[in-house]
Design an enzyme around this catalytic site. Structure first.
Site, PDB file in Angstrom:
ATOM      1  N   SER A   1       0.825  -1.211   0.000  1.00 24.73           N
ATOM      2  CA  SER A   1       0.000   0.000   0.000  1.00 24.73           C
ATOM      3  C   SER A   1       0.853   1.253   0.000  1.00 24.73           C
ATOM      4  O   SER A   1       1.956   1.275   0.580  1.00 24.73           O
ATOM      5  CB  SER A   1      -0.859  -0.017   1.269  1.00 24.73           C
ATOM      6  OG  SER A   1      -1.446   1.241   1.478  1.00 24.73           O
TER       7      SER A   1
ATOM      8  N   THR B   1       0.410   3.568   1.777  1.00 26.51           N
ATOM      9  CA  THR B   1       0.492   4.044   3.161  1.00 26.51           C
ATOM     10  C   THR B   1       1.875   3.801   3.769  1.00 26.51           C
ATOM     11  O   THR B   1       2.203   4.364   4.814  1.00 26.51           O
ATOM     12  CB  THR B   1      -0.630   3.408   4.019  1.00 26.51           C
ATOM     13  OG1 THR B   1      -0.769   4.161   5.219  1.00 26.51           O
ATOM     14  CG2 THR B   1      -0.347   1.987   4.376  1.00 26.51           C
TER      15      THR B   1
ATOM     16  N   TYR C   1      -1.505  -0.562  10.591  1.00 22.94           N
ATOM     17  CA  TYR C   1      -1.803  -1.285   9.341  1.00 22.94           C
ATOM     18  C   TYR C   1      -0.615  -1.186   8.371  1.00 22.94           C
ATOM     19  O   TYR C   1      -0.138  -2.188   7.830  1.00 22.94           O
ATOM     20  CB  TYR C   1      -3.071  -0.698   8.708  1.00 22.94           C
ATOM     21  CG  TYR C   1      -3.218  -0.997   7.234  1.00 22.94           C
ATOM     22  CD1 TYR C   1      -3.482  -2.290   6.791  1.00 22.94           C
ATOM     23  CD2 TYR C   1      -3.076   0.016   6.278  1.00 22.94           C
ATOM     24  CE1 TYR C   1      -3.603  -2.560   5.426  1.00 22.94           C
ATOM     25  CE2 TYR C   1      -3.200  -0.251   4.919  1.00 22.94           C
ATOM     26  CZ  TYR C   1      -3.459  -1.541   4.507  1.00 22.94           C
ATOM     27  OH  TYR C   1      -3.568  -1.811   3.160  1.00 22.94           O
TER      28      TYR C   1
ATOM     29  N   LYS D   1       2.241  -3.931   6.599  1.00 24.57           N
ATOM     30  CA  LYS D   1       2.581  -4.049   5.170  1.00 24.57           C
ATOM     31  C   LYS D   1       4.098  -3.963   4.989  1.00 24.57           C
ATOM     32  O   LYS D   1       4.685  -4.717   4.222  1.00 24.57           O
ATOM     33  CB  LYS D   1       1.891  -2.948   4.357  1.00 24.57           C
ATOM     34  CG  LYS D   1       0.388  -3.110   4.270  1.00 24.57           C
ATOM     35  CD  LYS D   1       0.005  -4.278   3.377  1.00 24.57           C
ATOM     36  CE  LYS D   1      -1.462  -4.591   3.388  1.00 24.57           C
ATOM     37  NZ  LYS D   1      -1.828  -5.831   2.749  1.00 24.57           N
TER      38      LYS D   1
ATOM     39  N   LEU E   1     -13.307   7.810   0.746  1.00 26.64           N
ATOM     40  CA  LEU E   1     -14.039   8.871   0.065  1.00 26.64           C
ATOM     41  C   LEU E   1     -15.100   8.353  -0.922  1.00 26.64           C
ATOM     42  O   LEU E   1     -16.263   8.769  -0.850  1.00 26.64           O
ATOM     43  CB  LEU E   1     -13.047   9.788  -0.674  1.00 26.64           C
ATOM     44  CG  LEU E   1     -13.695  10.971  -1.392  1.00 26.64           C
ATOM     45  CD1 LEU E   1     -14.310  11.943  -0.388  1.00 26.64           C
ATOM     46  CD2 LEU E   1     -12.682  11.697  -2.268  1.00 26.64           C
TER      47      LEU E   1
HETATM   48  P1  NAD Z   1     -11.089  -6.564   1.361  1.00 20.98           P
HETATM   49  O1  NAD Z   1     -11.246  -6.518   2.828  1.00 20.98           O
HETATM   50  O2  NAD Z   1     -12.248  -6.264   0.516  1.00 20.98           O
HETATM   51  O3  NAD Z   1     -10.494  -7.985   0.932  1.00 20.98           O
HETATM   52  C1  NAD Z   1      -9.675  -8.762   1.778  1.00 20.98           C
HETATM   53  C2  NAD Z   1     -10.222 -10.175   1.753  1.00 20.98           C
HETATM   54  O4  NAD Z   1      -9.394 -11.000   2.586  1.00 20.98           O
HETATM   55  C3  NAD Z   1     -11.632 -10.272   2.305  1.00 20.98           C
HETATM   56  O5  NAD Z   1     -12.412 -11.034   1.411  1.00 20.98           O
HETATM   57  C4  NAD Z   1     -11.472 -10.995   3.650  1.00 20.98           C
HETATM   58  O6  NAD Z   1     -12.603 -11.787   3.948  1.00 20.98           O
HETATM   59  C5  NAD Z   1     -10.229 -11.826   3.399  1.00 20.98           C
HETATM   60  N1  NAD Z   1      -9.423 -12.133   4.586  1.00 20.98           N
HETATM   61  C6  NAD Z   1      -8.934 -11.280   5.509  1.00 20.98           C
HETATM   62  N2  NAD Z   1      -8.182 -11.952   6.394  1.00 20.98           N
HETATM   63  C7  NAD Z   1      -8.184 -13.258   6.025  1.00 20.98           C
HETATM   64  C8  NAD Z   1      -7.571 -14.424   6.517  1.00 20.98           C
HETATM   65  N3  NAD Z   1      -6.789 -14.415   7.601  1.00 20.98           N
HETATM   66  N4  NAD Z   1      -7.784 -15.594   5.875  1.00 20.98           N
HETATM   67  C9  NAD Z   1      -8.568 -15.645   4.763  1.00 20.98           C
HETATM   68  N5  NAD Z   1      -9.174 -14.564   4.256  1.00 20.98           N
HETATM   69  C10 NAD Z   1      -8.976 -13.377   4.872  1.00 20.98           C
HETATM   70  O7  NAD Z   1      -9.860  -5.589   0.992  1.00 20.98           O
HETATM   71  P2  NAD Z   1      -9.390  -5.059  -0.419  1.00 20.98           P
HETATM   72  O8  NAD Z   1      -9.715  -3.628  -0.508  1.00 20.98           O
HETATM   73  O9  NAD Z   1      -9.815  -5.981  -1.470  1.00 20.98           O
HETATM   74  O10 NAD Z   1      -7.819  -5.163  -0.215  1.00 20.98           O
HETATM   75  C11 NAD Z   1      -7.099  -6.305  -0.593  1.00 20.98           C
HETATM   76  C12 NAD Z   1      -5.649  -6.149  -0.173  1.00 20.98           C
HETATM   77  O11 NAD Z   1      -5.130  -4.950  -0.754  1.00 20.98           O
HETATM   78  C13 NAD Z   1      -5.464  -6.004   1.341  1.00 20.98           C
HETATM   79  O12 NAD Z   1      -4.291  -6.711   1.691  1.00 20.98           O
HETATM   80  C14 NAD Z   1      -5.281  -4.515   1.529  1.00 20.98           C
HETATM   81  O13 NAD Z   1      -4.483  -4.248   2.647  1.00 20.98           O
HETATM   82  C15 NAD Z   1      -4.565  -4.127   0.251  1.00 20.98           C
HETATM   83  N6  NAD Z   1      -4.785  -2.725  -0.122  1.00 20.98           N
HETATM   84  C16 NAD Z   1      -6.050  -2.233  -0.226  1.00 20.98           C
HETATM   85  C17 NAD Z   1      -6.256  -0.897  -0.554  1.00 20.98           C
HETATM   86  C18 NAD Z   1      -7.642  -0.307  -0.626  1.00 20.98           C
HETATM   87  O14 NAD Z   1      -7.778   0.910  -0.526  1.00 20.98           O
HETATM   88  N7  NAD Z   1      -8.689  -1.109  -0.815  1.00 20.98           N
HETATM   89  C19 NAD Z   1      -5.147  -0.068  -0.798  1.00 20.98           C
HETATM   90  C20 NAD Z   1      -3.864  -0.607  -0.682  1.00 20.98           C
HETATM   91  C21 NAD Z   1      -3.701  -1.946  -0.347  1.00 20.98           C
HETATM   92  C1  WQD Z   2      -9.195  10.163   0.343  1.00 17.75           C
HETATM   93  C2  WQD Z   2      -9.301  11.660   0.501  1.00 17.75           C
HETATM   94  C3  WQD Z   2      -9.448  12.431   2.770  1.00 17.75           C
HETATM   95  C4  WQD Z   2     -13.299  10.645   3.654  1.00 17.75           C
HETATM   96  C5  WQD Z   2      -6.659   5.148   2.415  1.00 17.75           C
HETATM   97  C6  WQD Z   2      -5.645   4.449   3.254  1.00 17.75           C
HETATM   98  C7  WQD Z   2      -4.524   3.924   2.391  1.00 17.75           C
HETATM   99  C8  WQD Z   2      -5.081   3.036   1.280  1.00 17.75           C
HETATM  100  C9  WQD Z   2      -6.109   3.770   0.497  1.00 17.75           C
HETATM  101  C10 WQD Z   2      -5.117   0.752   2.111  1.00 17.75           C
HETATM  102  C11 WQD Z   2      -8.453  12.193   1.643  1.00 17.75           C
HETATM  103  C12 WQD Z   2     -10.703  12.750   2.012  1.00 17.75           C
HETATM  104  C13 WQD Z   2     -12.155  11.047   2.978  1.00 17.75           C
HETATM  105  C14 WQD Z   2     -14.230  11.636   4.087  1.00 17.75           C
HETATM  106  C15 WQD Z   2     -12.816  13.334   3.123  1.00 17.75           C
HETATM  107  N1  WQD Z   2      -5.702   1.842   1.801  1.00 17.75           N
HETATM  108  N2  WQD Z   2     -11.925  12.356   2.719  1.00 17.75           N
HETATM  109  N3  WQD Z   2     -13.942  12.946   3.792  1.00 17.75           N
HETATM  110  O1  WQD Z   2      -6.793   8.119   3.351  1.00 17.75           O
HETATM  111  O2  WQD Z   2      -6.055   8.611   0.985  1.00 17.75           O
HETATM  112  O3  WQD Z   2      -6.074   6.284   1.795  1.00 17.75           O
HETATM  113  O4  WQD Z   2      -7.129   4.255   1.390  1.00 17.75           O
HETATM  114  O5  WQD Z   2      -3.966   0.460   1.993  1.00 17.75           O
HETATM  115  O6  WQD Z   2      -3.688   3.200   3.212  1.00 17.75           O
HETATM  116  O7  WQD Z   2      -5.139   5.380   4.192  1.00 17.75           O
HETATM  117  O8  WQD Z   2      -8.205   7.401   1.354  1.00 17.75           O
HETATM  118  O9  WQD Z   2     -10.548   7.449   0.721  1.00 17.75           O
HETATM  119  O10 WQD Z   2      -9.969   7.701   3.172  1.00 17.75           O
HETATM  120  O11 WQD Z   2      -9.436   9.550   1.601  1.00 17.75           O
HETATM  121  O12 WQD Z   2     -12.615  14.524   2.902  1.00 17.75           O
HETATM  122  O13 WQD Z   2     -15.238  11.350   4.713  1.00 17.75           O
HETATM  123  O14 WQD Z   2     -10.651  12.007   0.827  1.00 17.75           O
HETATM  124  O15 WQD Z   2      -9.072  13.482   3.603  1.00 17.75           O
HETATM  125  O16 WQD Z   2      -7.930  13.418   1.242  1.00 17.75           O
HETATM  126  P1  WQD Z   2      -6.733   7.731   1.949  1.00 17.75           P
HETATM  127  P2  WQD Z   2      -9.621   7.962   1.746  1.00 17.75           P
END
Ligand code: NAD
Ligand code: WQD
Length: 350
Positions: free
Chosen positions: A137, A139, A161, A165, A212
């Site tokens: 991520s 992050t 979190y 990662k 968002l």
């Molecule tokens: P999500 O929660 O929709 O999907 C994760 C899936 O993993 C879910 O289906 C959950 O049931 C399953 N899961 C969790 N722990 C488990 C375990 N121990 N055993 C088996 N299944 C398990 O999340 P997502 O948005 O699809 O994200 C997928 C991956 O991408 C995650 O690792 C997340 O950290 C990473 N990621 C997501 C974002 C985002 O904004 N969505 C951004 C960056 C990275």
């Molecule tokens: C986006 C923008 C907020 C909600 C997160 C995780 C990151 C990654 C992606 C997993 C920002 C603004 C949001 C609201 C707002 N996930 N906002 N009002 O924080 O950029 O990233 O998701 O790995 O690790 O931190 O995403 O969608 O929360 O926010 O104004 O109610 O929208 O300030 O600028 P973020 P977000």
């Protein structure tokens, strides 16, 4: 084409990636505990397959379970065969992802994300499967970077979190250092949004969403009164934060391209790639575009800045563009229309 194990394959990004892999001719085994996903996702994937004239039932093995269950994982590697093929690689999505929650429940995050990954890598090694794409991520990048940030940017996650990662990335690097047969790509996703254009699969957050786009969708549908915009005096073009939103279908395609790259022996055996568009979009731009494209009204008001937010987070995606046979193809218009299409068709999720 090969047989891939997808952990967390019924989640948001996992389900779109599974679709992309299936459409590209891969066979997939999925392990998911459903801790953060719906049991209906599989049916939706099968249904989507029919729309593409494909029978996915023959191409998917599903296992309900936790990746920390090493006996189950081991039996999947030993027994799951599709068209006689064993699992050759893994795409590892399973884990928890909510930044805010990770501050309150750090043990939950470290236990699931790190222990789950350790179990997975251990069982992969035992079964001579050492090809993996890992979901990392943006992050992990710390505040002192300037953005767009490249993969060489300073990493020091500011939340538990993100720390998990980073720890998993470090473990993966140690694995490649210890045994050159490992082939690993860590994808650092920026802000994934949108849904498959059919509206058959999409993002289905449990409870009140934090991100968002799901919030904008729920304001548009009347489930949430108004959007609270976090801050209006950030040092950006319109005073609201800039983020690098990437369509989930582009992200899914990046996984397919990464799997292909894993099998290209000229590549480093440990790669980190930023997956974003490289374009900064402000909160106000996202709201305005959503209203314009979907002809709806998003009520919003400005509130205090959210703790931990940075003004600008944008990917330098040059490395991914040069190494992967991939580029993002979907713009903000498409992200807004696909997100809303999913929300309209599924106002209460799956
Ligand atoms: P999500 O929660 O929709 O999907 C994760 C899936 O993993 C879910 O289906 C959950 O049931 C399953 N899961 C969790 N722990 C488990 C375990 N121990 N055993 C088996 N299944 C398990 O999340 P997502 O948005 O699809 O994200 C997928 C991956 O991408 C995650 O690792 C997340 O950290 C990473 N990621 C997501 C974002 C985002 O904004 N969505 C951004 C960056 C990275
Ligand atoms: C986006 C923008 C907020 C909600 C997160 C995780 C990151 C990654 C992606 C997993 C920002 C603004 C949001 C609201 C707002 N996930 N906002 N009002 O924080 O950029 O990233 O998701 O790995 O690790 O931190 O995403 O969608 O929360 O926010 O104004 O109610 O929208 O300030 O600028 P973020 P977000």
């Amino acid at each position: 084409m090969s047989h891939i194990l997808v952990t967390g394959g019924t989640g948001y990004i996992g389900s779109h990636t599974c679709l992309q892999m299936l459409l590209s001719g891969f066979e997939i085994s999925i392990i998911d505990s459903y801790v953060n996903s719906s049991t209906k996702v599989l049916d939706s994937l099968i249904k989507l397959g029919k729309e593409y004239n494909k029978d996915f039932l023959e191409k998917i093995n599903f296992f309900k379970g936790d990746i920390r269950d090493e006996l189950l994982l081991d039996s999947i590697f030993k027994k799951s065969r599709i068209n006689s093929k064993p699992i050759s690689s893994v795409i590892h999505f399973a884990g928890f992802k909510a930044v805010g929650e990770s501050f309150n429940y750090p043990l939950k995050y470290w236990q699931n994300n790190l222990n789950g990954s350790i179990s997975l890598f251990k069982v992969m090694n035992q079964n001579n499967c050492r090809n993996i794409i890992f979901s990392s991520s943006a992050t992990v990048y710390c505040q002192t970077n300037s953005f767009p940030v490249s993969e060489e940017g300073i990493v020091a996650a500011s939340n538990p979190y993100g720390q998990t990662k980073l720890a998993i990335e470090k473990l993966l690097r140690d694995l490649t250092n210890s045994d050159e047969r490992w082939r690993i790509i860590a994808l650092r996703y920026f802000n994934p949004v949108g849904a498959h254009p059919s509206g058959t699969i999409g993002e289905d957050p449990v409870g009140i969403p934090n991100n968002l786009f799901p919030i904008i969708c729920q304001v548009a549908s009347g489930r949430i009164d108004r959007l609270k915009v976090f801050g209006k005096n950030w040092p950006t073009k319109d005073g609201t934060c800039l983020r690098d939103y990437i369509h989930v279908m582009d992200l899914a395609e990046a996984h397919k391209a990464s799997i292909e790259l894993l099998f290209d022996n000229t590549q480093d055996n440990f790669l980190v790639l930023n997956i974003g568009n490289g374009i900064g979009i402000s909160v106000l731009e996202a709201i305005n575009k959503f209203q314009e494209i979907n002809k709806c009204n998003i009520s919003y008001s400005f509130v205090e800045r959210r703790n931990g937010d940075l003004p600008i987070i944008i990917a330098d995606n040059k490395k991914a563009l040069s190494l992967l046979n991939w580029k993002p193809n979907r713009d903000l218009n498409q992200m807004c229309s696909d997100a809303w299409n999913w929300q309209k068709k599924n106002p209460n999720g799956y």
